[in-house]
Enzyme design. Structure first.
Site, PDB file in Angstrom:
ATOM      1  N   LYS A   1       1.045  -1.321  -0.163  1.00  0.00           N
ATOM      2  CA  LYS A   1       0.154   0.001  -0.048  1.00  0.00           C
ATOM      3  C   LYS A   1       0.842   1.285  -0.017  1.00  0.00           C
ATOM      4  O   LYS A   1       0.404   2.314   0.376  1.00  0.00           O
ATOM      5  CB  LYS A   1      -1.124   0.207   1.165  1.00  0.00           C
ATOM      6  CG  LYS A   1      -1.773  -1.353   1.432  1.00  0.00           C
ATOM      7  CD  LYS A   1      -2.704  -0.980   2.811  1.00  0.00           C
ATOM      8  CE  LYS A   1      -2.949  -2.260   3.116  1.00  0.00           C
ATOM      9  NZ  LYS A   1      -3.568  -2.340   4.601  1.00  0.00           N
ATOM     10  N   SER A   2       2.168   1.194  -0.462  1.00  0.00           N
ATOM     11  CA  SER A   2       3.261   2.203  -0.110  1.00  0.00           C
ATOM     12  C   SER A   2       2.748   3.419  -0.993  1.00  0.00           C
ATOM     13  O   SER A   2       2.594   3.358  -2.034  1.00  0.00           O
ATOM     14  CB  SER A   2       4.411   1.706  -0.621  1.00  0.00           C
ATOM     15  OG  SER A   2       5.337   2.751  -0.622  1.00  0.00           O
ATOM     16  N   ASN A   3       2.640   4.385  -0.232  1.00  0.00           N
ATOM     17  CA  ASN A   3       2.544   5.908  -0.982  1.00  0.00           C
ATOM     18  C   ASN A   3       3.905   6.084  -1.702  1.00  0.00           C
ATOM     19  O   ASN A   3       3.733   6.694  -2.813  1.00  0.00           O
ATOM     20  CB  ASN A   3       2.455   7.136   0.074  1.00  0.00           C
ATOM     21  CG  ASN A   3       1.016   6.662   0.985  1.00  0.00           C
ATOM     22  OD1 ASN A   3      -0.027   6.421   0.304  1.00  0.00           O
ATOM     23  ND2 ASN A   3       1.131   6.604   2.226  1.00  0.00           N
TER      24      ASN A   3
END
Ligand SMILES: Cc1ncc(COP(=O)(O)O)c(C=O)c1O
Length: 343
Positions: A82-84
């Protein structure tokens, strides 16, 4: 100060973000916190732009400019699924026409049959995705993939986790310069800055910038979403020293990182974070994210309730983005919470 500004201008940077990001006051949120609450302002870095914005844009403007100068033909980076950071890297690489490889590990909270919104976006931006089980495997896979890409004759730009290296932190040195000009235009003094701090680059840039631009009286408070104060603080100090070396100045490398608002751990929403998220949304129409910013503003709320901040203070909360994390829930966030409250 002028020599620093001149030196900063000489370091290549992509001009992809939308600046200055707005600073807004939060009067209705303040009211919810009672008569002794400070004035609270928010720096809208959720509006930086590329890849749904957030703090990563400022760092990647420097890191990917270097990749371009170095004539890289592929960028590789990593993070959680889910890394921004991974998502914004993918978006900015797309805009540069640069091939992007992402090594992504499973997140703490996963739902069968649902794809996290950031992962959907990564794919949309054309990134090549390698999924691994955990953080340990991520490090090993980054190394082996980088070696493989090099062996195939590629010029590889390795984009470090979170873009948290001195070069990336320069994005937040510039952000302090931008903020100072905004505060001067508003004739506003800020006593505290609160923000989320994890891989350390954002805080290192802010703490360095405050010193470089003469805002030494502003107290900067980083709030951890995952690791201990000691671990994040150590990383922040290391990056600050690197910024000092790059700019040829001596900087105080100490930073304050709070680790008592993490709750059960990284990526797991905390009750005080959920309260903060609902308060901001309902009082001001502003959306936080459950992983980073909600926990950071929960710290600010707690400091007001404890009387550590009071009506004589002006506080700037730095919104670092991340809201796409909300678009991954079988029970739809705040609405779900209200349903739970009713029961
Ligand atoms: C939305 C958001 N806020 C804050 C942070 C923390 O920033 P940094 O990694 O620079 O400490 C991150 C990244 O980890 C993030 O994605």
């Amino acid at each position: 100060m002028q020599p620093i500004i001149d030196l900063l201008q000489t370091i290549p940077r992509l001009n992809f973000g939308h600046y200055p990001t707005p600073i807004e006051e939060l009067p209705r949120f303040r009211q919810l916190l009672g008569a002794n609450a400070p004035r609270i302002f928010i720096k809208r870095d959720d509006y930086t732009g590329p890849g749904f914005g957030g703090n990563k844009v400022r760092k990647l403007e420097y890191i990917l400019a270097k990749a371009k100068t170095d004539k890289a033909d592929v960028a590789i980076s990593c993070g959680g699924v889910k890394s921004n950071h991974a998502r914004v890297t993918a978006a900015m690489c797309a805009r540069l026409g640069l091939r992007c490889v992402l090594v992504l590990n499973q997140a703490a909270v996963m739902f069968d049959g649902l794809n996290p919104a950031s992962l959907v976006a990564d794919q949309m931006f054309g990134a090549e995705i390698i999924r691994v089980a955990n953080r340990e495997e991520r490090i090993a896979t980054m190394e082996s993939e980088t070696a493989r890409l090099k062996a195939e004759g590629n010029n590889v730009a390795v984009v470090p986790l979170g873009g948290s290296v001195p070069l990336g932190a320069l994005g937040f040195v510039r952000a302090v310069q931008e903020t100072k000009a905004q505060l001067e235009a508003l004739n506003l003094r800020v006593d505290y800055i609160f923000h989320s701090s994890s891989s350390g680059g954002t805080q290192a840039g802010i703490v360095s910038g405050l010193q470089l631009f003469g805002l030494n009286d502003v107290k900067d408070i980083g709030v951890s979403p995952d690791d201990s104060s000691e671990s994040i603080g150590g990383e922040v100090s290391r990056i600050i020293r690197g910024v000092g070396e790059m700019l040829g100045v001596e900087l105080n490398d100490q930073a304050i990182v709070l680790d008592d608002y993490t709750g059960e751990g990284y990526g797991i929403p905390s009750p005080t974070g959920e309260e903060a998220l609902a308060m901001l949304a309902r009082a001001e129409g502003i959306v936080l994210d459950p992983v980073y910013t909600a926990k950071a503003i929960a710290a600010l709320i707690d400091w007001v309730r404890q009387g550590k901040l009071n009506k004589d203070d002006n506080v700037l909360f730095w919104h670092t983005g991340g809201q796409l994390a909300l678009f991954y829930s079988p029970d739809a966030g705040i609405e779900g919470q209200r349903e739970r409250e009713k029961k």
